[in-house]
Scaffold this motif. Structure first.
Motif, PDB file in Angstrom:
ATOM      1  N   ALA A 186     -41.375   2.231 -48.404  1.00 29.15           N
ATOM      2  CA  ALA A 186     -42.690   1.617 -48.169  1.00 29.15           C
ATOM      3  C   ALA A 186     -43.070   1.686 -46.702  1.00 29.15           C
ATOM      4  N   ARG A 187     -42.087   1.477 -45.839  1.00 27.26           N
ATOM      5  CA  ARG A 187     -42.371   1.519 -44.400  1.00 27.26           C
ATOM      6  C   ARG A 187     -42.747   2.934 -43.947  1.00 27.26           C
TER       7      ARG A 187
ATOM      8  N   SER B 157     -46.761  -4.855 -48.516  1.00 28.78           N
ATOM      9  CA  SER B 157     -46.922  -3.618 -47.753  1.00 28.78           C
ATOM     10  C   SER B 157     -48.278  -2.972 -48.002  1.00 28.78           C
TER      11      SER B 157
ATOM     12  N   THR C 139     -38.529  -9.733 -55.844  1.00 31.17           N
ATOM     13  CA  THR C 139     -38.531  -9.518 -54.395  1.00 31.17           C
ATOM     14  C   THR C 139     -39.139  -8.160 -54.057  1.00 31.17           C
ATOM     15  N   ILE C 140     -38.795  -7.136 -54.850  1.00 28.91           N
ATOM     16  CA  ILE C 140     -39.355  -5.799 -54.638  1.00 28.91           C
ATOM     17  C   ILE C 140     -40.861  -5.817 -54.856  1.00 28.91           C
TER      18      ILE C 140
ATOM     19  N   ARG D 186     -37.761  -0.696 -49.476  1.00 24.91           N
ATOM     20  CA  ARG D 186     -38.429  -1.170 -48.259  1.00 24.91           C
ATOM     21  C   ARG D 186     -38.578  -0.028 -47.238  1.00 24.91           C
ATOM     22  N   SER D 187     -37.545   0.784 -47.124  1.00 29.26           N
ATOM     23  CA  SER D 187     -37.611   1.906 -46.190  1.00 29.26           C
ATOM     24  C   SER D 187     -38.690   2.899 -46.608  1.00 29.26           C
TER      25      SER D 187
ATOM     26  N   ASP E 260     -42.506  -7.404 -51.819  1.00 26.57           N
ATOM     27  CA  ASP E 260     -42.436  -6.549 -50.629  1.00 26.57           C
ATOM     28  C   ASP E 260     -43.438  -5.401 -50.706  1.00 26.57           C
ATOM     29  N   LEU E 261     -43.541  -4.776 -51.883  1.00 26.27           N
ATOM     30  CA  LEU E 261     -44.448  -3.639 -52.025  1.00 26.27           C
ATOM     31  C   LEU E 261     -45.908  -4.080 -51.983  1.00 26.27           C
TER      32      LEU E 261
ATOM     33  N   ILE F 195     -33.099  -2.410 -53.001  1.00 26.80           N
ATOM     34  CA  ILE F 195     -34.095  -3.152 -52.220  1.00 26.80           C
ATOM     35  C   ILE F 195     -34.286  -2.522 -50.846  1.00 26.80           C
TER      36      ILE F 195
END
Length: 299
Positions: free
Chosen positions: A97-98, A281, A273-274, A94-95, A277-278, A90
Protein backbone atom coordinates in the motif's frame (compact mmCIF):
# COMPACT_ATOMS: atom_id res chain seq x y z
CA UNK A 1 -0.63 -6.73 19.50
CA UNK A 2 -3.49 -7.70 21.82
CA UNK A 3 -2.75 -6.89 25.46
CA UNK A 4 -5.01 -8.61 27.97
CA UNK A 5 -5.51 -7.14 31.46
CA UNK A 6 -3.88 -9.08 34.27
CA UNK A 7 -6.40 -11.72 35.42
CA UNK A 8 -7.63 -11.64 38.98
CA UNK A 9 -7.80 -14.70 41.24
CA UNK A 10 -11.55 -14.97 40.60
CA UNK A 11 -10.97 -14.99 36.83
CA UNK A 12 -8.25 -17.63 37.15
CA UNK A 13 -10.46 -19.91 39.26
CA UNK A 14 -13.88 -19.46 37.66
CA UNK A 15 -13.59 -18.03 34.13
CA UNK A 16 -14.68 -20.37 31.34
CA UNK A 17 -13.82 -17.99 28.49
CA UNK A 18 -10.69 -19.27 26.78
CA UNK A 19 -10.59 -22.20 29.19
CA UNK A 20 -10.33 -25.79 28.06
CA UNK A 21 -12.54 -26.93 30.96
CA UNK A 22 -15.73 -27.03 28.88
CA UNK A 23 -14.23 -29.48 26.40
CA UNK A 24 -12.93 -31.93 29.00
CA UNK A 25 -15.65 -31.59 31.67
CA UNK A 26 -17.44 -34.82 30.71
CA UNK A 27 -14.22 -36.84 30.64
CA UNK A 28 -13.08 -35.48 34.01
CA UNK A 29 -16.48 -36.16 35.57
CA UNK A 30 -16.38 -39.69 34.22
CA UNK A 31 -12.99 -40.31 35.84
CA UNK A 32 -14.20 -38.75 39.11
CA UNK A 33 -17.26 -41.00 39.16
CA UNK A 34 -15.08 -44.04 38.46
CA UNK A 35 -12.70 -43.04 41.28
CA UNK A 36 -15.63 -42.67 43.69
CA UNK A 37 -16.92 -46.11 42.74
CA UNK A 38 -13.51 -47.68 43.20
CA UNK A 39 -13.05 -46.06 46.62
CA UNK A 40 -16.46 -47.39 47.65
CA UNK A 41 -15.43 -50.89 46.55
CA UNK A 42 -12.14 -50.54 48.43
CA UNK A 43 -14.00 -49.56 51.60
CA UNK A 44 -16.34 -52.56 51.29
CA UNK A 45 -13.69 -55.03 50.14
CA UNK A 46 -10.28 -53.75 51.30
CA UNK A 47 -8.49 -57.00 50.48
CA UNK A 48 -9.15 -56.45 46.75
CA UNK A 49 -6.62 -53.59 46.61
CA UNK A 50 -3.96 -54.93 48.96
CA UNK A 51 -1.52 -55.75 46.15
CA UNK A 52 -2.03 -52.60 44.03
CA UNK A 53 1.16 -50.52 43.91
CA UNK A 54 1.48 -46.91 42.77
CA UNK A 55 5.04 -47.24 41.46
CA UNK A 56 4.08 -48.21 37.86
CA UNK A 57 1.74 -45.22 37.69
CA UNK A 58 4.52 -42.90 38.84
CA UNK A 59 6.83 -44.12 36.07
CA UNK A 60 4.06 -44.01 33.46
CA UNK A 61 3.00 -40.52 34.58
CA UNK A 62 6.54 -39.16 34.22
CA UNK A 63 6.97 -40.72 30.76
CA UNK A 64 3.55 -39.50 29.65
CA UNK A 65 4.33 -35.97 30.84
CA UNK A 66 7.55 -35.90 28.80
CA UNK A 67 5.86 -37.10 25.61
CA UNK A 68 2.96 -34.68 26.08
CA UNK A 69 5.47 -31.87 26.52
CA UNK A 70 7.06 -32.78 23.17
CA UNK A 71 3.66 -32.84 21.44
CA UNK A 72 2.42 -29.59 22.96
CA UNK A 73 5.70 -27.88 22.09
CA UNK A 74 5.28 -29.01 18.48
CA UNK A 75 1.66 -27.82 18.45
CA UNK A 76 2.60 -24.46 19.94
CA UNK A 77 5.37 -24.17 17.34
CA UNK A 78 2.74 -24.56 14.60
CA UNK A 79 0.53 -21.95 16.28
CA UNK A 80 3.40 -19.48 16.58
CA UNK A 81 4.59 -20.10 13.01
CA UNK A 82 1.06 -19.42 11.81
CA UNK A 83 1.04 -16.17 13.78
CA UNK A 84 4.36 -15.16 12.22
CA UNK A 85 3.00 -15.94 8.74
CA UNK A 86 -0.06 -13.74 9.33
CA UNK A 87 2.19 -11.03 10.71
CA UNK A 88 4.11 -11.19 7.45
CA UNK A 89 0.84 -10.90 5.50
CA UNK A 90 0.05 -7.66 7.37
CA UNK A 91 3.57 -6.29 6.86
CA UNK A 92 3.68 -7.07 3.14
CA UNK A 93 0.24 -5.59 2.53
CA UNK A 94 1.22 -2.39 4.33
CA UNK A 95 4.42 -2.24 2.29
CA UNK A 96 2.48 -2.74 -0.94
CA UNK A 97 0.00 0.00 0.00
CA UNK A 98 2.83 2.38 0.81
CA UNK A 99 4.61 1.70 -2.49
CA UNK A 100 1.37 1.94 -4.46
CA UNK A 101 1.19 5.72 -4.00
CA UNK A 102 3.26 5.88 -7.21
CA UNK A 103 0.15 4.75 -9.14
CA UNK A 104 -1.29 8.00 -10.46
CA UNK A 105 -4.64 6.56 -11.50
CA UNK A 106 -6.55 6.66 -8.21
CA UNK A 107 -9.35 4.48 -9.53
CA UNK A 108 -6.94 1.75 -10.56
CA UNK A 109 -4.99 2.04 -7.31
CA UNK A 110 -8.17 1.68 -5.26
CA UNK A 111 -9.22 -1.37 -7.30
CA UNK A 112 -5.84 -3.01 -6.67
CA UNK A 113 -5.85 -2.30 -2.94
CA UNK A 114 -9.43 -3.51 -2.61
CA UNK A 115 -8.45 -6.71 -4.38
CA UNK A 116 -5.61 -7.04 -1.88
CA UNK A 117 -8.12 -6.71 0.96
CA UNK A 118 -10.21 -9.38 -0.75
CA UNK A 119 -7.08 -11.55 -0.78
CA UNK A 120 -6.83 -11.35 3.02
CA UNK A 121 -10.47 -12.41 3.38
CA UNK A 122 -10.04 -15.20 0.85
CA UNK A 123 -6.90 -16.54 2.53
CA UNK A 124 -8.64 -16.54 5.91
CA UNK A 125 -11.53 -18.52 4.44
CA UNK A 126 -9.21 -20.92 2.60
CA UNK A 127 -7.40 -21.86 5.80
CA UNK A 128 -10.77 -22.57 7.44
CA UNK A 129 -12.07 -24.66 4.56
CA UNK A 130 -14.71 -22.06 3.71
CA UNK A 131 -15.75 -20.42 0.42
CA UNK A 132 -12.93 -18.07 -0.59
CA UNK A 133 -14.84 -16.16 -3.24
CA UNK A 134 -17.81 -15.60 -0.97
CA UNK A 135 -15.52 -14.41 1.84
CA UNK A 136 -13.80 -11.91 -0.46
CA UNK A 137 -17.25 -10.65 -1.38
CA UNK A 138 -17.57 -6.93 -2.00
CA UNK A 139 -13.82 -6.35 -2.22
CA UNK A 140 -13.41 -8.12 -5.55
CA UNK A 141 -14.39 -6.64 -8.89
CA UNK A 142 -15.38 -8.94 -11.73
CA UNK A 143 -12.00 -10.59 -12.38
CA UNK A 144 -12.03 -13.00 -15.35
CA UNK A 145 -10.29 -16.30 -14.81
CA UNK A 146 -10.31 -15.97 -11.03
CA UNK A 147 -12.53 -18.99 -10.41
CA UNK A 148 -9.67 -21.44 -10.05
CA UNK A 149 -9.00 -23.95 -7.33
CA UNK A 150 -6.90 -21.45 -5.37
CA UNK A 151 -8.80 -18.16 -5.28
CA UNK A 152 -6.27 -16.49 -3.01
CA UNK A 153 -3.40 -17.17 -5.37
CA UNK A 154 -5.61 -16.12 -8.28
CA UNK A 155 -6.09 -12.71 -6.69
CA UNK A 156 -2.33 -12.30 -6.35
CA UNK A 157 -1.89 -13.27 -10.00
CA UNK A 158 -4.47 -10.68 -11.01
CA UNK A 159 -2.76 -7.96 -8.96
CA UNK A 160 0.61 -8.96 -10.43
CA UNK A 161 -0.81 -8.67 -13.96
CA UNK A 162 -2.14 -5.20 -13.14
CA UNK A 163 1.23 -4.09 -11.82
CA UNK A 164 2.99 -5.55 -14.85
CA UNK A 165 0.64 -3.65 -17.16
CA UNK A 166 1.37 -0.43 -15.26
CA UNK A 167 5.10 -1.01 -15.71
CA UNK A 168 4.68 -1.75 -19.44
CA UNK A 169 2.71 1.47 -19.86
CA UNK A 170 5.39 3.32 -17.88
CA UNK A 171 2.75 4.42 -15.40
CA UNK A 172 5.18 3.28 -12.70
CA UNK A 173 8.95 2.97 -12.85
CA UNK A 174 10.74 -0.35 -13.15
CA UNK A 175 12.13 -0.25 -9.61
CA UNK A 176 8.68 0.59 -8.24
CA UNK A 177 7.28 -2.42 -10.07
CA UNK A 178 10.00 -4.59 -8.53
CA UNK A 179 9.08 -3.26 -5.07
CA UNK A 180 5.40 -4.10 -5.57
CA UNK A 181 6.26 -7.50 -6.96
CA UNK A 182 8.49 -8.19 -3.96
CA UNK A 183 5.57 -7.58 -1.61
CA UNK A 184 3.39 -9.94 -3.65
CA UNK A 185 6.12 -12.57 -3.45
CA UNK A 186 6.17 -12.13 0.34
CA UNK A 187 2.40 -12.67 0.47
CA UNK A 188 2.73 -15.81 -1.63
CA UNK A 189 5.47 -17.08 0.69
CA UNK A 190 3.35 -16.42 3.81
CA UNK A 191 0.38 -18.17 2.21
CA UNK A 192 2.58 -21.17 1.45
CA UNK A 193 3.62 -21.37 5.11
CA UNK A 194 -0.02 -21.27 6.24
CA UNK A 195 -1.02 -23.93 3.71
CA UNK A 196 1.85 -26.15 4.84
CA UNK A 197 0.71 -25.89 8.47
CA UNK A 198 -2.91 -26.52 7.47
CA UNK A 199 -2.12 -29.44 5.18
CA UNK A 200 0.50 -31.23 7.30
CA UNK A 201 -0.86 -32.25 10.70
CA UNK A 202 1.23 -34.03 13.31
CA UNK A 203 1.68 -37.75 12.56
CA UNK A 204 -1.58 -39.44 13.51
CA UNK A 205 -0.08 -42.60 15.12
CA UNK A 206 1.89 -40.41 17.54
CA UNK A 207 -1.20 -38.41 18.51
CA UNK A 208 -3.34 -41.55 18.75
CA UNK A 209 -0.81 -43.24 21.05
CA UNK A 210 -0.86 -40.27 23.41
CA UNK A 211 -4.68 -40.12 23.41
CA UNK A 212 -4.96 -43.81 24.30
CA UNK A 213 -2.23 -43.69 26.94
CA UNK A 214 -3.82 -40.68 28.65
CA UNK A 215 -7.19 -42.45 28.85
CA UNK A 216 -5.60 -45.66 30.16
CA UNK A 217 -3.59 -43.75 32.76
CA UNK A 218 -6.53 -41.68 34.02
CA UNK A 219 -8.88 -44.68 34.15
CA UNK A 220 -6.42 -46.90 36.02
CA UNK A 221 -5.09 -44.23 38.39
CA UNK A 222 -7.99 -44.51 40.90
CA UNK A 223 -7.04 -48.16 41.54
CA UNK A 224 -3.63 -47.04 42.85
CA UNK A 225 -4.96 -44.06 44.83
CA UNK A 226 -8.02 -45.65 46.44
CA UNK A 227 -6.26 -47.43 49.32
CA UNK A 228 -3.70 -44.78 50.43
CA UNK A 229 -5.96 -41.73 49.95
CA UNK A 230 -9.43 -43.06 50.65
CA UNK A 231 -12.16 -40.55 49.82
CA UNK A 232 -9.54 -37.99 48.83
CA UNK A 233 -8.73 -40.16 45.81
CA UNK A 234 -11.58 -38.76 43.63
CA UNK A 235 -10.35 -35.20 44.29
CA UNK A 236 -6.74 -35.91 43.33
CA UNK A 237 -7.84 -38.07 40.40
CA UNK A 238 -9.94 -35.16 39.11
CA UNK A 239 -6.97 -32.80 39.35
CA UNK A 240 -4.68 -35.22 37.51
CA UNK A 241 -7.26 -35.98 34.81
CA UNK A 242 -7.99 -32.27 34.35
CA UNK A 243 -4.28 -31.64 33.79
CA UNK A 244 -3.69 -34.48 31.34
CA UNK A 245 -6.98 -34.16 29.44
CA UNK A 246 -6.54 -30.38 29.37
CA UNK A 247 -3.02 -30.50 27.93
CA UNK A 248 -4.19 -33.03 25.36
CA UNK A 249 -7.14 -30.83 24.30
CA UNK A 250 -4.98 -27.70 24.14
CA UNK A 251 -2.59 -29.53 21.84
CA UNK A 252 -5.51 -30.47 19.59
CA UNK A 253 -6.59 -26.80 19.35
CA UNK A 254 -3.11 -25.42 18.71
CA UNK A 255 -2.29 -28.05 16.09
CA UNK A 256 -4.65 -26.32 13.65
CA UNK A 257 -4.36 -22.62 14.55
CA UNK A 258 -6.62 -21.31 11.77
CA UNK A 259 -10.01 -22.54 12.95
CA UNK A 260 -12.66 -20.97 15.16
CA UNK A 261 -11.74 -22.51 18.50
CA UNK A 262 -11.30 -20.09 21.37
CA UNK A 263 -7.52 -20.57 21.43
CA UNK A 264 -6.97 -20.36 17.67
CA UNK A 265 -5.32 -17.37 16.03
CA UNK A 266 -7.52 -14.23 15.89
CA UNK A 267 -7.33 -14.10 12.10
CA UNK A 268 -10.65 -12.24 11.82
CA UNK A 269 -9.14 -9.39 13.85
CA UNK A 270 -6.01 -9.43 11.67
CA UNK A 271 -8.10 -9.25 8.50
CA UNK A 272 -10.00 -6.32 10.03
CA UNK A 273 -6.63 -4.63 10.71
CA UNK A 274 -5.75 -5.06 7.02
CA UNK A 275 -9.11 -3.56 6.02
CA UNK A 276 -8.52 -0.52 8.19
CA UNK A 277 -4.95 -0.01 6.95
CA UNK A 278 -5.90 -0.23 3.27
CA UNK A 279 -8.94 2.01 3.58
CA UNK A 280 -6.89 4.52 5.55
CA UNK A 281 -4.25 4.41 2.83
CA UNK A 282 -6.96 5.23 0.28
CA UNK A 283 -8.02 8.28 2.30
CA UNK A 284 -11.21 6.93 3.87
CA UNK A 285 -12.02 8.30 7.31
CA UNK A 286 -15.03 6.14 8.21
CA UNK A 287 -13.09 2.98 9.06
CA UNK A 288 -14.63 -0.24 10.40
CA UNK A 289 -13.95 -0.61 14.14
CA UNK A 290 -11.17 -2.98 15.20
CA UNK A 291 -12.22 -6.27 16.73
CA UNK A 292 -11.46 -6.24 20.46
CA UNK A 293 -11.15 -9.21 22.83
CA UNK A 294 -13.97 -9.98 25.21
CA UNK A 295 -13.03 -11.78 28.41
CA UNK A 296 -9.64 -12.87 27.05
CA UNK A 297 -11.09 -14.27 23.83
CA UNK A 298 -10.98 -12.41 20.52
CA UNK A 299 -14.17 -12.92 18.50
Amino acid sequence: MIVHPKPTLAVILFSLKGSIAKRIALRSLMVTALASLIVLIEVLYPASFSRVNATPFTLLGISLSIFMSFRNSACYGRWWEGRQAWGKVIIEIRSFARASVAIQDNVQREAILRALCGYAHALNARLRGENELQAAGKWLPAIPGLLGSNISDGILRHISQQCSALADNRSISEWRYVTLEKSLHGLSDAQGVCERIKGTPLPFPYTLLLHRTIYIFCLLLPFAMAEPLGWLAPLFTTIVSYTFFGLDAIGDELEDPFGRDENDLPTDAMVRTIERDLLDSLGYTALPPPLAPREFVLH
